[in-house]
Motif scaffolding. Structure first.
Motif, PDB file in Angstrom:
ATOM      1  N   ALA A 165      12.157  -2.177   7.475  1.00 47.86           N
ATOM      2  CA  ALA A 165      12.342  -0.844   8.056  1.00 47.86           C
ATOM      3  C   ALA A 165      12.075   0.268   7.056  1.00 47.86           C
ATOM      4  CB  ALA A 165      13.753  -0.714   8.633  1.00 47.86           C
ATOM      5  N   THR A 166      12.400   0.030   5.802  1.00 48.56           N
ATOM      6  CA  THR A 166      12.168   1.037   4.768  1.00 48.56           C
ATOM      7  C   THR A 166      11.056   0.593   3.820  1.00 48.56           C
ATOM      8  OG1 THR A 166      13.885   0.080   3.352  1.00 48.56           O
ATOM      9  CG2 THR A 166      14.539   1.865   4.844  1.00 48.56           C
ATOM     10  N   GLY A 167      10.221  -0.344   4.288  1.00 47.29           N
ATOM     11  CA  GLY A 167       9.149  -0.858   3.448  1.00 47.29           C
ATOM     12  C   GLY A 167       8.028   0.142   3.230  1.00 47.29           C
ATOM     13  N   ALA A 168       7.069  -0.273   2.428  1.00 44.94           N
ATOM     14  CA  ALA A 168       5.922   0.575   2.093  1.00 44.94           C
ATOM     15  C   ALA A 168       4.656  -0.057   2.653  1.00 44.94           C
ATOM     16  CB  ALA A 168       5.802   0.719   0.575  1.00 44.94           C
ATOM     17  N   PRO A 169       3.862   0.704   3.401  1.00 48.82           N
ATOM     18  CA  PRO A 169       2.624   0.115   3.933  1.00 48.82           C
ATOM     19  C   PRO A 169       1.696  -0.316   2.814  1.00 48.82           C
ATOM     20  CG  PRO A 169       2.640   2.500   4.230  1.00 48.82           C
ATOM     21  CD  PRO A 169       4.008   2.118   3.770  1.00 48.82           C
ATOM     22  N   MET A 170       1.008  -1.417   3.016  1.00 51.08           N
ATOM     23  CA  MET A 170       0.016  -1.851   2.043  1.00 51.08           C
ATOM     24  C   MET A 170      -1.028  -0.756   1.882  1.00 51.08           C
ATOM     25  SD  MET A 170      -1.037  -4.567   0.225  1.00 51.08           S
ATOM     26  CE  MET A 170      -0.613  -6.109   1.049  1.00 51.08           C
ATOM     27  N   PRO A 171      -1.316  -0.326   0.644  1.00 55.28           N
ATOM     28  CA  PRO A 171      -2.312   0.737   0.468  1.00 55.28           C
ATOM     29  C   PRO A 171      -3.667   0.338   1.042  1.00 55.28           C
ATOM     30  CG  PRO A 171      -1.054   0.427  -1.545  1.00 55.28           C
ATOM     31  CD  PRO A 171      -0.683  -0.703  -0.637  1.00 55.28           C
ATOM     32  N   ALA A 172      -4.256   1.257   1.792  1.00 50.87           N
ATOM     33  CA  ALA A 172      -5.560   1.008   2.406  1.00 50.87           C
ATOM     34  C   ALA A 172      -6.655   1.814   1.723  1.00 50.87           C
ATOM     35  CB  ALA A 172      -5.504   1.359   3.897  1.00 50.87           C
ATOM     36  N   ILE A 173      -6.353   2.352   0.552  1.00 57.28           N
ATOM     37  CA  ILE A 173      -7.336   3.182  -0.136  1.00 57.28           C
ATOM     38  C   ILE A 173      -8.265   2.307  -0.979  1.00 57.28           C
ATOM     39  CG2 ILE A 173      -5.872   5.225  -0.176  1.00 57.28           C
ATOM     40  CD1 ILE A 173      -5.071   4.539  -3.020  1.00 57.28           C
ATOM     41  N   PRO A 174      -9.521   2.733  -1.177  1.00 58.89           N
ATOM     42  CA  PRO A 174     -10.467   1.924  -1.959  1.00 58.89           C
ATOM     43  C   PRO A 174      -9.968   1.601  -3.357  1.00 58.89           C
ATOM     44  CG  PRO A 174     -11.640   3.632  -0.754  1.00 58.89           C
ATOM     45  CD  PRO A 174     -10.175   3.910  -0.567  1.00 58.89           C
ATOM     46  N   ALA A 175      -9.159   2.487  -3.962  1.00 54.78           N
ATOM     47  CA  ALA A 175      -8.676   2.253  -5.327  1.00 54.78           C
ATOM     48  C   ALA A 175      -7.835   0.987  -5.431  1.00 54.78           C
ATOM     49  CB  ALA A 175      -7.866   3.462  -5.799  1.00 54.78           C
ATOM     50  N   MET A 176      -7.283   0.525  -4.317  1.00 57.86           N
ATOM     51  CA  MET A 176      -6.439  -0.670  -4.357  1.00 57.86           C
ATOM     52  C   MET A 176      -7.212  -1.886  -4.828  1.00 57.86           C
ATOM     53  SD  MET A 176      -3.292  -1.483  -3.931  1.00 57.86           S
ATOM     54  CE  MET A 176      -2.291  -2.976  -3.851  1.00 57.86           C
ATOM     55  N   SER A 177      -8.513  -1.913  -4.583  1.00 50.80           N
ATOM     56  CA  SER A 177      -9.316  -3.063  -4.998  1.00 50.80           C
ATOM     57  C   SER A 177      -9.383  -3.193  -6.517  1.00 50.80           C
ATOM     58  CB  SER A 177     -10.733  -2.951  -4.421  1.00 50.80           C
ATOM     59  OG  SER A 177     -11.396  -1.802  -4.930  1.00 50.80           O
ATOM     60  N   SER A 178      -9.065  -2.114  -7.228  1.00 53.24           N
ATOM     61  CA  SER A 178      -9.085  -2.144  -8.695  1.00 53.24           C
ATOM     62  C   SER A 178      -7.762  -2.616  -9.282  1.00 53.24           C
ATOM     63  CB  SER A 178      -9.391  -0.740  -9.244  1.00 53.24           C
ATOM     64  OG  SER A 178     -10.642  -0.263  -8.800  1.00 53.24           O
ATOM     65  N   VAL A 179      -6.769  -2.837  -8.444  1.00 60.78           N
ATOM     66  CA  VAL A 179      -5.418  -3.104  -8.931  1.00 60.78           C
ATOM     67  C   VAL A 179      -5.116  -4.589  -9.089  1.00 60.78           C
ATOM     68  CG1 VAL A 179      -2.964  -2.859  -8.387  1.00 60.78           C
ATOM     69  CG2 VAL A 179      -4.528  -0.952  -7.961  1.00 60.78           C
ATOM     70  N   TRP A 180      -5.451  -5.390  -8.084  1.00 66.32           N
ATOM     71  CA  TRP A 180      -4.896  -6.729  -7.947  1.00 66.32           C
ATOM     72  C   TRP A 180      -5.098  -7.628  -9.167  1.00 66.32           C
ATOM     73  CZ3 TRP A 180      -1.353  -7.382  -4.489  1.00 66.32           C
ATOM     74  CH2 TRP A 180      -1.399  -6.669  -3.277  1.00 66.32           C
ATOM     75  N   SER A 181      -6.330  -7.706  -9.681  1.00 61.27           N
ATOM     76  CA  SER A 181      -6.594  -8.676 -10.754  1.00 61.27           C
ATOM     77  C   SER A 181      -5.821  -8.339 -12.020  1.00 61.27           C
ATOM     78  CB  SER A 181      -8.093  -8.753 -11.032  1.00 61.27           C
ATOM     79  OG  SER A 181      -8.602  -7.494 -11.445  1.00 61.27           O
ATOM     80  N   PHE A 182      -5.822  -7.070 -12.438  1.00 59.17           N
ATOM     81  CA  PHE A 182      -5.065  -6.668 -13.632  1.00 59.17           C
ATOM     82  C   PHE A 182      -3.562  -6.856 -13.416  1.00 59.17           C
ATOM     83  CE2 PHE A 182      -8.913  -3.896 -14.015  1.00 59.17           C
ATOM     84  CZ  PHE A 182      -9.404  -4.444 -15.192  1.00 59.17           C
ATOM     85  N   TRP A 183      -3.118  -6.500 -12.246  1.00 59.44           N
ATOM     86  CA  TRP A 183      -1.695  -6.563 -11.897  1.00 59.44           C
ATOM     87  C   TRP A 183      -1.180  -7.998 -11.986  1.00 59.44           C
ATOM     88  CZ3 TRP A 183       0.140  -4.598  -6.398  1.00 59.44           C
ATOM     89  CH2 TRP A 183       1.500  -4.250  -6.452  1.00 59.44           C
ATOM     90  N   GLY A 184      -1.863  -8.902 -11.301  1.00 61.70           N
ATOM     91  CA  GLY A 184      -1.424 -10.294 -11.294  1.00 61.70           C
ATOM     92  C   GLY A 184      -1.507 -10.943 -12.662  1.00 61.70           C
ATOM     93  N   ALA A 185      -2.617 -10.700 -13.386  1.00 57.04           N
ATOM     94  CA  ALA A 185      -2.780 -11.312 -14.709  1.00 57.04           C
ATOM     95  C   ALA A 185      -1.693 -10.846 -15.675  1.00 57.04           C
ATOM     96  CB  ALA A 185      -4.159 -10.985 -15.263  1.00 57.04           C
ATOM     97  N   THR A 186      -1.349  -9.562 -15.612  1.00 55.14           N
ATOM     98  CA  THR A 186      -0.321  -9.032 -16.510  1.00 55.14           C
ATOM     99  C   THR A 186       1.052  -9.578 -16.163  1.00 55.14           C
ATOM    100  OG1 THR A 186      -1.599  -7.011 -16.852  1.00 55.14           O
ATOM    101  CG2 THR A 186       0.753  -6.926 -17.395  1.00 55.14           C
TER     102      THR A 186
END
Length: 412
Positions: free
Chosen positions: A362-383
């Motif tokens: 109910a108070t969650g955050a929608p998954m970002p749908a912006i193109p910049a999100m594609s730059s996040v996942w690999s660095f985020w998970g590896a770190t």
């Protein structure tokens, strides 16, 4: 109870739709019958994947019966709907409407293939996170129909109902069950930022900043002191083996099925297996680890109108004026079993498991749908994997390097 479009309003809508159509060969063709009769012969084409076409069918049939407008359902592979929408709409070969997860919205807007809509007061009837997921750069582009998110699932046979106010309290309670694991959160070699996100947001370190309407900007918000505090907490969870990189999604699910942990953080896609195995489960919100609300990512399925629809008024009537009704959202739930995005429909769901996920999201955050999100996942998970696995001698420094790498990728 059936919703009927008032006759006068229907005639006006259909007349406008007829005027918008360019398929008539001559003026006499356009006026040979009444506007309503002519427009009632029009067709809307909707792309739907195999998991939703059966639940959408009774809804479009009810709409067609009430309005006289045919809605043709075309089944497409889930992974093809977004890419084909981008490539076919500009050629005039695309659909009028698509049903899809919201996380492709940024790409569709940037390519000019999706039309903005006006929800007006209707927006207040939906879960906040669902409406936010339909927003991009200050505009609303879709009607949300269902939502899903992760939550905390408890094996009631292993642990009594002893609510924890913090994640640390939860871990301590879970250790009292004497099982191999306390709280299962799937990891894997690249960690799992999605399943860890409730803990991260509880430190006040969301991935991006959000505008007043809930849409995301491309300004990173996961750095600074809040990010450092979360990185230190990840290191702690890794050191005490609450998090284990060797436990991926399949292993976490099986361990919970085998009674090796009283808790698991997971989504509704796994709870059916738990219930089929005869487990007595409860679904709860993930407690805060950092003192702020623990917000899971919310995935929202929405219905979107093509920017090149040949019948935009009719598409708007179906999407904005019909699919926002309680009748339509009730029917989608009854046929598909997905938690409705409309609050009134969600409140009527008597499935305790789905209700639990609803409360947790109910108070969650929608998954970002912006193109910049594609730059996040690999660095985020590896770190996160480095920190959880103990390879980062300085978790805060590793986190800072990650933020800089993500920023460079966005800027590049």
């Amino acid at each position: 109870m059936r919703r009927s479009i008032p006759a006068l309003a229907t005639t006006a809508v259909l007349a406008l739709a007829l005027a918008a159509c360019s398929s008539s060969d001559s003026p006499s063709d356009a006026t040979s019958d009444s506007p309503a009769a002519d427009a009632a012969e029009g067709t809307l084409t909707m792309w739907v994947d195999d998991t939703r076409i059966d639940s959408m069918r009774p809804v479009v049939e009810a709409f067609s019966e009430e309005s006289g407008v045919e809605v043709e359902l075309v089944q497409k592979a889930t992974g093809d709907i977004g890419p084909d929408f981008v490539t076919q709409v500009p050629t005039g070969e695309g659909p009028d409407i698509i049903v899809s997860a919201h996380d492709g919205l940024g790409e569709w807007v940037n390519n000019g293939v999706v039309a903005p809509i006006e929800l007006g007061d209707k927006a207040d009837a939906f879960a906040d996170s669902a409406v936010q997921a339909m927003a991009y750069d200050g505009q609303t582009y879709g009607v949300p129909i269902s939502i899903e998110n992760i939550a905390l699932v408890r094996n009631n046979a292993l642990l009594a109902d002893t609510p924890a106010t913090t994640f640390d309290e939860l871990v301590e309670q879970a250790k009292g069950a004497g099982t191999d694991f306390s709280v299962l959160i799937q990891q894997g070699e690249e960690s799992d930022p999605y399943h860890l996100y409730p803990l991260q947001t509880s430190f006040g370190a969301p991935v991006f900043e959000q505008s007043a309407d809930g849409s995301y900007t491309d300004t990173l918000a996961l750095g600074g002191e809040a990010g450092h505090a979360y990185a230190a907490y990840l290191a702690k969870l890794g050191a005490d083996r609450t998090l284990d990189l060797s436990v991926d999604g399949d292993k976490a699910k099986q361990a919970f099925l085998d009674g090796q942990a009283p808790y698991i953080v997971t989504g509704p896609w796994n709870t059916s297996a738990f219930q089929e195995a005869g487990m007595d489960i409860s679904v709860l919100p993930v407690p805060s680890a950092g003192g702020q609300p623990a917000q899971p990512f919310v995935g929202v399925q929405g219905v979107f109108i093509s920017a090149k629809s040949e019948n935009p008024v009719l598409a708007n009537e179906f999407v904005v004026n019909y699919l926002t009704t309680e009748e339509a959202q009730d029917a989608l739930y009854e046929a598909g079993g997905r938690l409705p995005a409309l609050t009134a429909s969600a409140d009527k769901v008597d499935d305790a498991v789905l209700q639990g996920f609803n409360e947790a999201g109910a108070t969650g955050a929608p998954m970002p749908a912006i193109p910049a999100m594609s730059s996040v996942w690999s660095f985020w998970g590896a770190t996160e994997a480095q920190i959880v696995g103990g390879q980062a001698a300085d978790p805060a420094g590793a986190w800072d390097a990650m933020v800089q790498n993500i920023q460079d990728a966005i800027d590049g």
